[in-house]
Enzyme design. Sequence first.
Site, PDB file in Angstrom:
ATOM      1  N   CYS A 170       0.809  -1.219   0.000  1.00  0.00           N
ATOM      2  CA  CYS A 170       0.000   0.000   0.000  1.00  0.00           C
ATOM      3  C   CYS A 170       0.841   1.268   0.000  1.00  0.00           C
ATOM      4  O   CYS A 170       0.303   2.370  -0.015  1.00  0.00           O
ATOM      5  CB  CYS A 170      -0.958  -0.034   1.184  1.00  0.00           C
ATOM      6  SG  CYS A 170      -1.951  -1.542   1.159  1.00  0.00           S
ATOM      7  N   HIS A 311      -2.504   8.082   5.826  1.00  0.00           N
ATOM      8  CA  HIS A 311      -2.725   6.732   5.309  1.00  0.00           C
ATOM      9  C   HIS A 311      -4.133   6.302   5.727  1.00  0.00           C
ATOM     10  O   HIS A 311      -4.867   5.760   4.918  1.00  0.00           O
ATOM     11  CB  HIS A 311      -1.650   5.773   5.828  1.00  0.00           C
ATOM     12  CG  HIS A 311      -1.749   4.418   5.209  1.00  0.00           C
ATOM     13  ND1 HIS A 311      -1.673   4.227   3.853  1.00  0.00           N
ATOM     14  CD2 HIS A 311      -1.943   3.192   5.750  1.00  0.00           C
ATOM     15  CE1 HIS A 311      -1.807   2.932   3.585  1.00  0.00           C
ATOM     16  NE2 HIS A 311      -1.982   2.285   4.715  1.00  0.00           N
ATOM     17  N   GLU A 321      -1.085   5.877  13.588  1.00  0.00           N
ATOM     18  CA  GLU A 321      -0.626   6.967  12.710  1.00  0.00           C
ATOM     19  C   GLU A 321      -0.883   8.327  13.359  1.00  0.00           C
ATOM     20  O   GLU A 321      -0.036   9.219  13.315  1.00  0.00           O
ATOM     21  CB  GLU A 321      -1.328   6.904  11.348  1.00  0.00           C
ATOM     22  CG  GLU A 321      -0.825   7.992  10.382  1.00  0.00           C
ATOM     23  CD  GLU A 321      -1.557   7.990   9.038  1.00  0.00           C
ATOM     24  OE1 GLU A 321      -2.636   7.360   8.951  1.00  0.00           O
ATOM     25  OE2 GLU A 321      -1.060   8.620   8.093  1.00  0.00           O
ATOM     26  N   LYS A 342      -9.513   8.077   2.010  1.00  0.00           N
ATOM     27  CA  LYS A 342      -9.991   6.694   1.871  1.00  0.00           C
ATOM     28  C   LYS A 342     -11.427   6.554   2.375  1.00  0.00           C
ATOM     29  O   LYS A 342     -12.123   5.598   2.047  1.00  0.00           O
ATOM     30  CB  LYS A 342      -9.081   5.730   2.637  1.00  0.00           C
ATOM     31  CG  LYS A 342      -7.694   5.576   2.001  1.00  0.00           C
ATOM     32  CD  LYS A 342      -6.863   4.516   2.691  1.00  0.00           C
ATOM     33  CE  LYS A 342      -5.507   4.324   2.034  1.00  0.00           C
ATOM     34  NZ  LYS A 342      -4.528   5.365   2.400  1.00  0.00           N
ATOM     35  N   HIS A 347      -9.736   2.125  -0.130  1.00  0.00           N
ATOM     36  CA  HIS A 347      -8.288   1.924  -0.099  1.00  0.00           C
ATOM     37  C   HIS A 347      -7.855   1.272  -1.418  1.00  0.00           C
ATOM     38  O   HIS A 347      -8.150   0.101  -1.662  1.00  0.00           O
ATOM     39  CB  HIS A 347      -7.921   1.047   1.100  1.00  0.00           C
ATOM     40  CG  HIS A 347      -6.452   0.922   1.328  1.00  0.00           C
ATOM     41  ND1 HIS A 347      -5.509   1.494   0.496  1.00  0.00           N
ATOM     42  CD2 HIS A 347      -5.749   0.290   2.300  1.00  0.00           C
ATOM     43  CE1 HIS A 347      -4.299   1.210   0.953  1.00  0.00           C
ATOM     44  NE2 HIS A 347      -4.414   0.478   2.037  1.00  0.00           N
ATOM     45  N   PHE A 406       1.905  -3.307   4.088  1.00  0.00           N
ATOM     46  CA  PHE A 406       2.225  -4.606   4.683  1.00  0.00           C
ATOM     47  C   PHE A 406       3.729  -4.853   4.536  1.00  0.00           C
ATOM     48  O   PHE A 406       4.337  -4.483   3.544  1.00  0.00           O
ATOM     49  CB  PHE A 406       1.468  -5.732   3.963  1.00  0.00           C
ATOM     50  CG  PHE A 406       0.030  -5.912   4.430  1.00  0.00           C
ATOM     51  CD1 PHE A 406      -0.561  -5.042   5.327  1.00  0.00           C
ATOM     52  CD2 PHE A 406      -0.724  -6.987   3.954  1.00  0.00           C
ATOM     53  CE1 PHE A 406      -1.881  -5.227   5.746  1.00  0.00           C
ATOM     54  CE2 PHE A 406      -2.038  -7.185   4.369  1.00  0.00           C
ATOM     55  CZ  PHE A 406      -2.617  -6.302   5.257  1.00  0.00           C
TER      56      PHE A 406
END
Lengths: 420, 77
Positions: A170, A311, A321, A342, A347, A406
């Site tokens: 991502c 994010h 975050e 998002k 996403h 990830f």
Amino acid sequence: MRRVVITGMGMVSPLACGVEQTWKRLLDGQSGIGPITRFDASRVATTYAAELPLGDGGDATFNPDDWMEPKERRKVDDFILYAMAAAMQAVEDSGWVAETDEQKERTGVMIGSGIGGLSAIADTALLIKEKGPRRVSPFFIPSALINLASGQVSIRFGFKGPNHAVVTACSTGAHAIGDASRLIKYGDADVMVAGGAESPLSEIGVAGFNAARALSTKRGDDPQSASRPWDADRDGFVMGEGAGVVVLEEYEHAKARGAKIYAEVLGYGMSGDAYHITAPAENGDGGYRSMRAALRDAGLTPADVDYINAHGTSTMADTIELGAVERLLGDAAEATTMSSTKSSVGHLLGAAGAVEAIFCVLALRDQIAPPTLNLDTPPEGTRIDLAPHKAVKRKIDVALSNSFGFGGTNASLVLGRGEV
Amino acid sequence: MSDISDRVKKIVVEHLGVEEDKVNENASFIDDLGADSLDTVELVMAFEEEFGIEIPDDAAETIQTFGDAVKFIQDAA
């Protein structure tokens, strides 16, 4: 030091086909999320996603015929089709036409994807089981390979400079723009077409992320409420498809040809968590170091940051975050707006960082921060304005975009105002 | 006979995205109809599927034109 600016933008998003149409609907608080129609989702836990609005091309729908001929489409997985559409928009928007051999050799492509041709791989595996290996298409491998997005775009336009592809889950889109900017700074190219594309909406894609307990599953009755970054009732991210591509250009090169300059890539930072395969380090240290590195690269301080495109996936990681951003900003937190787009487009995995960098560029251009939808119950005690429900008009001279992936891979871009 | 020819022509038109009247007896897939080497592999696979036959690799290499394909399939079917 060579400076890098953004002179063209292209996007295929769940809100619309096209940058300006997507942006308008984003600011308007619209959602691109709905029930899954692309495949029979009756066997998977998540029945909704952020699909592209398919159509004849009218009303900013996405018509595949507008971007690749049917004959060519049979040779590519959808992520390449989306990359091609976004790249064609971006190149046209930039006005850049590489005519001479030297111009072609100084123009490169770096479009990545998180997963690439997942559907092609799944379908071909099923075909082999059913009919045997002799029936495998000669186009299977080139349709699924991630770097074939860059390859196809280079072939379409004759761009013979660096041809590269980022694969960092991502964080892909942000890494691609950052790395491509570095190629220009270092002198490997004068123009780079950079971004990310993803087409994960297949049974295998949803089943895989469901198994990793990453997706929202509880909002089948109201999909548009499912992506709710930082909200107390969030339960996972909503997967989407699409692509974002920008034309990056060396500043003097852009000036010399009279290109419109949307924004400048001021800084780029990266870090690794070295912690867990899917979860971010709980202290948020990876994100913090990524943002800090990007600001250092830009020669700016945290107080200079006006807007952050987080994010913010609508998972438990949102809190981590937020903590990292608060640590970074300190007392400057009060003057900063942070939102997660998002909440509207879902996403887009490997495309997310590129799409969100474009939103930052538009926030700089129009002096407005897009909203965080569905943020009914914000986290207590934060001093940062998370732009719940409504876009925030404000001064934005510097924007920062975060992307975390990830494997514990983090990327941050710092963008500054252009000359439009 | 013409049935085989029509079915082959339909496959060629579909896969290569060419006009039907370009697909004549001597039309070379690569030189006249814009195919590349991967396209010809896919064409042969499509012929196999359509006619329920197997075309070995060495035989596939001899199929260069529309006429070659029709003749091979007539002989094999």
